[in-house]
Design a protein around this motif. Structure first.
Motif, short mmCIF file in Angstrom:
data_model
loop_
_atom_site.label_atom_id
_atom_site.label_comp_id
_atom_site.label_asym_id
_atom_site.label_seq_id
_atom_site.Cartn_x
_atom_site.Cartn_y
_atom_site.Cartn_z
N THR A 132 0.79 -1.22 0.00
CA THR A 132 0.00 0.00 0.00
C THR A 132 0.83 1.27 0.00
OG1 THR A 132 -1.96 -0.97 0.99
CG2 THR A 132 -1.57 1.34 1.48
N ASP A 133 1.96 1.27 0.69
CA ASP A 133 2.76 2.49 0.79
C ASP A 133 4.22 2.11 0.87
OD1 ASP A 133 3.06 1.50 3.35
OD2 ASP A 133 2.22 3.24 4.38
N ARG A 134 5.08 3.06 1.24
CA ARG A 134 6.52 2.79 1.25
C ARG A 134 6.91 1.71 2.26
NH1 ARG A 134 9.56 8.43 1.84
NH2 ARG A 134 8.08 8.60 3.56
N ALA A 135 6.39 1.80 3.46
CA ALA A 135 6.75 0.82 4.49
C ALA A 135 6.32 -0.58 4.07
CB ALA A 135 6.12 1.19 5.83
N LEU A 189 -14.62 -1.22 6.04
CA LEU A 189 -14.05 -0.85 4.75
C LEU A 189 -12.79 -1.69 4.54
CD1 LEU A 189 -14.26 3.06 5.11
CD2 LEU A 189 -16.07 1.46 4.40
N VAL A 190 -12.75 -2.50 3.50
CA VAL A 190 -11.59 -3.34 3.18
C VAL A 190 -10.97 -2.79 1.91
CG1 VAL A 190 -10.78 -5.67 2.64
CG2 VAL A 190 -12.72 -5.35 4.21
N ALA A 191 -9.67 -2.51 1.95
CA ALA A 191 -9.04 -1.88 0.79
C ALA A 191 -7.60 -2.32 0.64
CB ALA A 191 -9.09 -0.35 0.92
N ILE A 192 -7.11 -2.19 -0.60
CA ILE A 192 -5.71 -2.49 -0.91
C ILE A 192 -5.14 -1.38 -1.78
CG2 ILE A 192 -5.80 -5.00 -0.71
CD1 ILE A 192 -6.28 -5.13 -3.73
N GLY A 193 -3.81 -1.31 -1.79
CA GLY A 193 -3.10 -0.42 -2.70
C GLY A 193 -3.55 1.03 -2.62
N THR A 194 -3.84 1.62 -3.78
CA THR A 194 -4.18 3.04 -3.87
C THR A 194 -5.47 3.39 -3.14
OG1 THR A 194 -5.32 2.57 -5.96
CG2 THR A 194 -3.06 3.34 -6.11
N LEU A 195 -6.28 2.40 -2.83
CA LEU A 195 -7.59 2.68 -2.23
C LEU A 195 -7.54 2.77 -0.70
CD1 LEU A 195 -10.13 3.15 -3.96
CD2 LEU A 195 -8.34 1.93 -5.16
#
Length: 322
Positions: A148-151, A202-208
């Motif tokens: 999802t992000d840098r970490a 709310l379940v999300a991955i990546g940019t969302l």
């Protein structure tokens, strides 16, 4: 963890740079680490790797099936290959090799799908990689990871390097803010609960993920408690955490991928068999047109506003959309 309201103005980052930095760090530690690419040194941010390790980067040209086969051969010889290419070409052109040479053969190949989703924007449907999660979830014994992000990108690269088997990393090009705690657990079948809530999930991955968190903040301002779950491992899925979310009144799943066979389909299959609950699946329906990445996300309702609206809809509240 409750996110600060300033997320909408938070700085954003290109995770491909973090991927490249972590890959070079691994190569310094282990001379078995090699890269195989398809004339994508620039788009994969591999220029630094090529300059530092010129003998450990194999550029096969625009020949993705050969690229994956070479990666499997290197793994069979005891190397640790990172096979890097644009997501649509890696997964679409070389699906047979991914299935037979990597997954069925059990080779330790790290498949790196660069610029996935609709991040290529104006290059159109040929370059959109929205089917990759559906295709690769159908392949047995292949771990599918969406950082999802840098970490989480750093953690994904390190995990894939240590994993004894094939894996697919979906490396985002779309710039995103940092939202995952540095100390968050990263292991197969484990989700990250970014925010607790009892009314809706709310379940999300990546940019969302950042958009889901913004939506949760807006819901909180209306007195609605939203749980936010990030599932970096799309396969294997954290079934326990998803099933626990059925204690809320409904689940919204948001992904930059086709609605047929991706994360939403996985959640729907799991909950439908064990704990049916109202669902709203947000993703790509049909071929994505040509346009900027931002416009395409808005076109398919992959925004904080749309997630906010879907959560209210599940709760039987009046639409928040104009």
């Amino acid at each position: 963890m409750t996110l600060a309201p300033s997320l909408t103005d938070a700085p954003v980052y290109d995770c491909r740079q973090v991927f490249a930095e972590e890959l070079r760090a691994l190569a310094r530690e282990d001379d078995r680490v090699v890269v195989v690419c398809n004339d994508s040194v620039g788009s994969s941010n591999l220029g630094g790797f090529r300059d530092e390790f010129p003998g450990r980067l194999v550029n096969v040209g625009i020949a993705e099936q050969n690229m994956v086969g070479v990666g499997a051969g290197l793994a069979n010889a005891g190397m640790v290959p990172f096979v890097s290419a644009a997501g649509p070409f890696l997964t679409g052109r070389a699906l047979e090799q991914i299935k037979a040479d990597c997954a069925y053969s059990g080779h330790k190949v790290v498949l790196c799908g660069q610029s996935p989703g609709m991040s290529y924007g104006e290059l159109g449907p040929t370059h959109h990689s929205v089917e990759d999660l559906a295709w690769l979830r159908a392949v047995a014994d292949l771990t599918v990871v969406v950082p999802t992000d840098r970490a989480q990108t750093r953690a994904a690269v390190r995990w894939a390097y240590a994993h004894d088997g094939p894996s697919y990393l979906r490396i985002p090009r779309f710039k995103v803010p940092d939202v995952i705690p540095e100390n968050a657990e990263f292991s197969p079948g484990r989700a990250v609960i970014l925010r607790e809530g009892d009314d809706v999930t709310l379940v999300a991955i990546g940019t969302l993920v950042s958009r889901a968190l913004i939506a949760a903040d807006r819901l909180a301002a209306e007195g609605i408690s939203a749980r936010v779950i990030n599932t970096p491992f799309v396969d294997p899925l954290d079934e326990a955490t998803i099933l626990a979310a059925t204690e809320t009144r409904g689940i919204v799943v948001a992904e930059e991928a086709t609605l047929s066979g991706g994360l939403g389909a996985a959640v729907a299959s799991l909950t439908g068999q064990h704990a049916p609950v109202p669902l709203r699946l947000l993703g790509v329906n049909g071929f994505a047109p040509t346009g900027s990445a931002d416009r395409l996300l808005e076109h398919f309702g992959l925004t904080a506003d749309a997630i906010h609206h879907a959560a209210r809809e599940i709760l039987g509240l009046r639409s928040s959309m104009p």
